[in-house]
Design a protein around this motif. Structure first.
Motif, mmCIF file in Angstrom:
data_model
loop_
_atom_site.group_PDB
_atom_site.id
_atom_site.type_symbol
_atom_site.label_atom_id
_atom_site.label_comp_id
_atom_site.label_asym_id
_atom_site.label_seq_id
_atom_site.Cartn_x
_atom_site.Cartn_y
_atom_site.Cartn_z
ATOM 1 N N ALA A 41 0.855 -1.184 0.000
ATOM 2 C CA ALA A 41 0.000 0.000 0.000
ATOM 3 C C ALA A 41 0.889 1.232 0.000
ATOM 4 O O ALA A 41 1.719 1.404 0.874
ATOM 5 C CB ALA A 41 -0.911 -0.007 1.220
ATOM 6 N N VAL A 42 0.708 2.054 -1.022
ATOM 7 C CA VAL A 42 1.504 3.267 -1.166
ATOM 8 C C VAL A 42 0.542 4.424 -1.372
ATOM 9 O O VAL A 42 0.017 4.610 -2.456
ATOM 10 C CB VAL A 42 2.461 3.178 -2.374
ATOM 11 N N GLY A 43 0.325 5.170 -0.317
ATOM 12 C CA GLY A 43 -0.532 6.349 -0.437
ATOM 13 C C GLY A 43 -1.901 6.041 -0.980
ATOM 14 O O GLY A 43 -2.753 5.533 -0.281
ATOM 15 N N ARG A 44 -2.093 6.283 -2.263
ATOM 16 C CA ARG A 44 -3.416 6.206 -2.858
ATOM 17 C C ARG A 44 -3.710 4.922 -3.609
ATOM 18 O O ARG A 44 -4.756 4.779 -4.227
ATOM 19 C CB ARG A 44 -3.599 7.395 -3.802
ATOM 20 N N THR A 45 -2.816 3.955 -3.605
ATOM 21 C CA THR A 45 -3.058 2.726 -4.357
ATOM 22 C C THR A 45 -2.357 1.542 -3.701
ATOM 23 O O THR A 45 -1.531 1.719 -2.814
ATOM 24 C CB THR A 45 -2.611 2.894 -5.831
ATOM 25 N N ILE A 46 -2.693 0.352 -4.173
ATOM 26 C CA ILE A 46 -2.052 -0.867 -3.692
ATOM 27 C C ILE A 46 -1.434 -1.579 -4.886
ATOM 28 O O ILE A 46 -2.095 -1.771 -5.921
ATOM 29 C CB ILE A 46 -3.064 -1.793 -2.979
ATOM 30 N N TYR A 47 -0.177 -1.941 -4.759
ATOM 31 C CA TYR A 47 0.531 -2.675 -5.801
ATOM 32 C C TYR A 47 0.700 -4.120 -5.368
ATOM 33 O O TYR A 47 0.830 -4.412 -4.183
ATOM 34 C CB TYR A 47 1.933 -2.085 -6.025
ATOM 35 N N GLN A 48 0.722 -5.005 -6.339
ATOM 36 C CA GLN A 48 1.048 -6.393 -6.070
ATOM 37 C C GLN A 48 2.524 -6.578 -6.417
ATOM 38 O O GLN A 48 2.988 -6.119 -7.459
ATOM 39 C CB GLN A 48 0.182 -7.342 -6.910
ATOM 40 N N ALA A 49 3.250 -7.229 -5.545
ATOM 41 C CA ALA A 49 4.670 -7.475 -5.775
ATOM 42 C C ALA A 49 4.957 -8.930 -5.474
ATOM 43 O O ALA A 49 4.202 -9.582 -4.751
ATOM 44 C CB ALA A 49 5.521 -6.567 -4.878
ATOM 45 N N GLN A 50 6.033 -9.422 -6.042
ATOM 46 C CA GLN A 50 6.417 -10.801 -5.778
ATOM 47 C C GLN A 50 7.912 -10.968 -5.955
ATOM 48 O O GLN A 50 8.579 -10.096 -6.523
ATOM 49 C CB GLN A 50 5.653 -11.775 -6.668
ATOM 50 N N ALA A 51 8.398 -12.057 -5.467
ATOM 51 C CA ALA A 51 9.807 -12.370 -5.642
ATOM 52 C C ALA A 51 10.098 -12.513 -7.139
ATOM 53 O O ALA A 51 9.242 -12.935 -7.921
ATOM 54 C CB ALA A 51 10.159 -13.660 -4.908
#
Length: 167
Positions: A41-51
């Motif tokens: 979660a970064v400020g105004r949005t949510i990113y999906q991340a993975q290895a």
């Protein structure tokens, strides 16, 4: 866009009240159903991340290294655009490409001699500004590299504090 008129009241406010210029940005990772992925979660949005696929990730979302390079690219791009605008340097196109090299043997603990993390990061500014002078382009480079927050942070890293809370 008249960037100077947008920034003028901010600069005046920060000169009059330096404490108003201090901000804290926040990113928060959250666990997902698999140990090779998370949400951020970064400020105004949510990113999906993975290895990264090179350490066992699926390769279908950005890895943390991608996110770091993306942050550098975005900061350098926006800073260069804003500096060009503030300096009245006419540009047709500005594109910033960032690449980074790392050896995954360090991350995987295969070799203690291999550093963990990026060994080299390269930034390429591709600027189409046919009416700009060589002096203007040199000044654009100097000011962009001076004011790019992410670049400065990587060149002169801050002290990082780590806190673990067990519950």
């Amino acid at each position: 866009m008249d960037l100077k008129s947008v920034q003028k009241p901010l600069k005046e406010q920060y000169r009059n009240d330096p404490s108003a210029s201090r901000i804290t940005l926040k990113a928060k990772g959250g666990q997902t159903g698999t140990p090779i992925a998370c949400s951020v979660a970064v400020g105004r949005t949510i990113y999906q991340a993975q290895a990264h696929a090179g350490v066992g990730g699926a390769g279908t979302a950005a890895c943390s290294g991608d996110l770091l390079l993306e942050a550098l690219s975005a900061c350098a791009q926006i800073t260069c655009q804003m500096v060009a605008t503030a300096m009245n340097i006419p540009t047709k196109r500005i594109e910033v490409t960032v690449e980074g090299d790392l050896d995954l043997r360090g991350t995987l603990g295969i070799s203690k001699e291999v550093p963990i993390g990026f060994e080299q990061i390269r930034i390429q500014f591709d600027i189409e500004a046919p009416q700009a002078t060589a002096e203007q382009l040199r000044a654009l480079q100097e000011k962009t590299e001076q004011y790019c927050v992410v670049m400065r942070t990587l060149v002169q890293p801050p002290k990082i504090q780590s806190k673990w809370v067990a519950s």
